[in-house]
Design an enzyme around this catalytic site. Structure first.
Site, PDB file in Angstrom:
ATOM      1  CG  ASP A  23     -10.749  69.632  58.528  1.00  0.00           C
ATOM      2  OD1 ASP A  23     -11.532  70.394  59.109  1.00  0.00           O
ATOM      3  OD2 ASP A  23      -9.509  69.761  58.579  1.00  0.00           O
TER       4      ASP A  23
ATOM      5  CG  ASP B 208      -8.156  72.706  56.666  1.00  0.00           C
ATOM      6  OD1 ASP B 208      -9.159  73.373  56.924  1.00  0.00           O
ATOM      7  OD2 ASP B 208      -7.687  71.835  57.425  1.00  0.00           O
ATOM      8  CD  GLU B 209     -13.775  72.987  57.740  1.00  0.00           C
ATOM      9  OE1 GLU B 209     -14.851  72.710  58.244  1.00  0.00           O
ATOM     10  OE2 GLU B 209     -13.101  73.971  58.068  1.00  0.00           O
TER      11      GLU B 209
END
Ligand code: TTP
Ligand code: MG
Length: 355
Positions: free
Chosen positions: A8, A103-104
């Site tokens: 993350d 983002d993960e």
């Protein structure tokens, strides 16, 4: 036993802005809409978080908490580009990458033979390579499954990582607050808290059938989750939740017969793509219409995968608003049992709450 890494990015949108503008690096800053237009924040850097500024907070509230907050308008293209670069790094280690948002992602590195198959070292290296390639920091959680890896990535944030080895799982889970379990939102958390279920240890005192009684199918999953047991596989892009096919026409179409013939071609292409998804159960069909003025509408229904059913949906929706069409789309949604049940449950609990 699997080896899963959850990665993350740290304060993602804000970090991209700080990277590109040194003046933003040592001040509390956030990305979001301005307060005079009732904007909300996408995210804030860690300096701003010290003042209590958070994602999804109205900008006006954030400005009260932190009057010197510097506000930056988002630049989605930049975030998307950084996200792609990060994804390219992931693919150097494994093909089993499941992106959860920009983002993960989850990575299954069970078969990755780098670093003597140490997932901890692999994660260190991934974070290093992400930084080299994008100038951005990431945090990681390393664990035997997705559930725990996601919790672990928060532990040493920002720019850190945390490994929960299989032998640590039992002790670790006992201390975990139930709302840390992926899928338990505010409504379910309150429902559980009101029953006195605050930690996973509290939940472990319930039998499987008691939890099913309380929370239906999600209760069944929770019986396992609260023990740190999670068999969910990393689902690659290829195995996503829906599949669709759409086309924008060279000129707007007003003639229904012409629309039908376009739709038939699109359905046949869709059916061909679906051959690679034979093991997935189809939940519903949908047809999307975008009009010449860019207004769009989608109709979806549980129907067998037949050409005539797509035509039926098209006819039904277009006849309600028979204007020139610039784009048509056809698609299917796959069935995802636990998510479906969970959505229903959330709705029920919300309804009961307001009753
Ligand atoms: P998150 O990973 O939730 O947050 P973050 O990366 O900003 O911070 P952290 O270090 O705690 O991981 O979300 C990733 C990006 O998604 C975030 O930078 C902005 C965007 N986002 C929104 O636009 N709205 C939201 O409500 C949230 C939670 C995130
Ligand atoms: Mg993040």
């Amino acid at each position: 036993m699997r080896k899963i890494i959850h990665v993350d990015m740290d304060a993602f949108f804000a970090s991209v802005e700080m990277r590109d503008n040194p003046a933003l690096r040592n001040v509390p800053m956030a990305v979001g809409g301005s307060s005079d237009r009732r904007g909300v924040l996408s995210t804030a850097n860690y300096l701003a978080r010290k003042f209590g500024v958070r994602s999804a907070m109205p900008t006006a509230t954030a400005m009260k908490l932190c009057p010197q907050l510097v506000l930056v308008r988002g630049n989605y293209d930049k975030y998307s580009e950084a996200s792609e670069q990060v994804h390219e790094v992931f693919l150097r280690y494994t093909d089993f990458v499941e992106g959860l948002s920009l983002d993960e992602a989850y990575l299954d590195v069970t078969s990755c033979d780098l670093f003597q198959n140490s997932a901890t070292w692999i994660a260190e290296d991934i974070r290093k390579k992400i930084f080299e390639k994008t100038g951005l920091t990431a945090s990681a959680g390393i664990a035997p499954n997705k559930l725990i890896a996601k919790m672990a990535s928060e532990y040493n944030k920002p720019n850190g990582q945390f490994t929960i080895a299989p032998w640590m799982v039992d002790d670790f889970m006992k201390t975990v607050p139930v709302e840390k379990i992926h899928g338990i939102g505010k409504v379910t958390a309150k429902y559980l808290h009101d029953l006195g279920i605050k930690t996973c240890l509290d939940m472990q005192r319930y039998t499987r059938s008691e939890l099913i009684h309380l929370l239906r199918k999600f209760g069944d999953a929770l019986y396992d989750y609260c023990r740190g047991f999670d068999e969910r596989e990393v689902i690659t892009e290829y195995e996503r939740k829906s599949l669709s096919n759409e086309s924008t026409f060279d000129r707007d179409i007003s003639d229904f017969e012409e629309m039908k013939s376009q739709l038939i071609t699109m359905v046949s292409d869709l059916k061909e793509s679906l051959l690679s998804y034979e093991d997935r159960e189809i939940k519903n069909l949908h047809v999307k219409i975008k009009y010449h003025d860019f207004k769009q509408t989608t109709i979806e229904r549980q129907l067998p995968l037949e050409e005539e059913n797509f035509l039926l949906l098209l006819e039904e929706r277009w006849s309600q608003d028979p204007r020139p069409v610039r784009l048509l789309g056809v698609g299917v949604k796959f069935y995802d049992e636990i998510c479906e049940e969970y959505e229903e449950l959330q709705l029920d609990l919300l309804t009961n709450d307001s009753a």
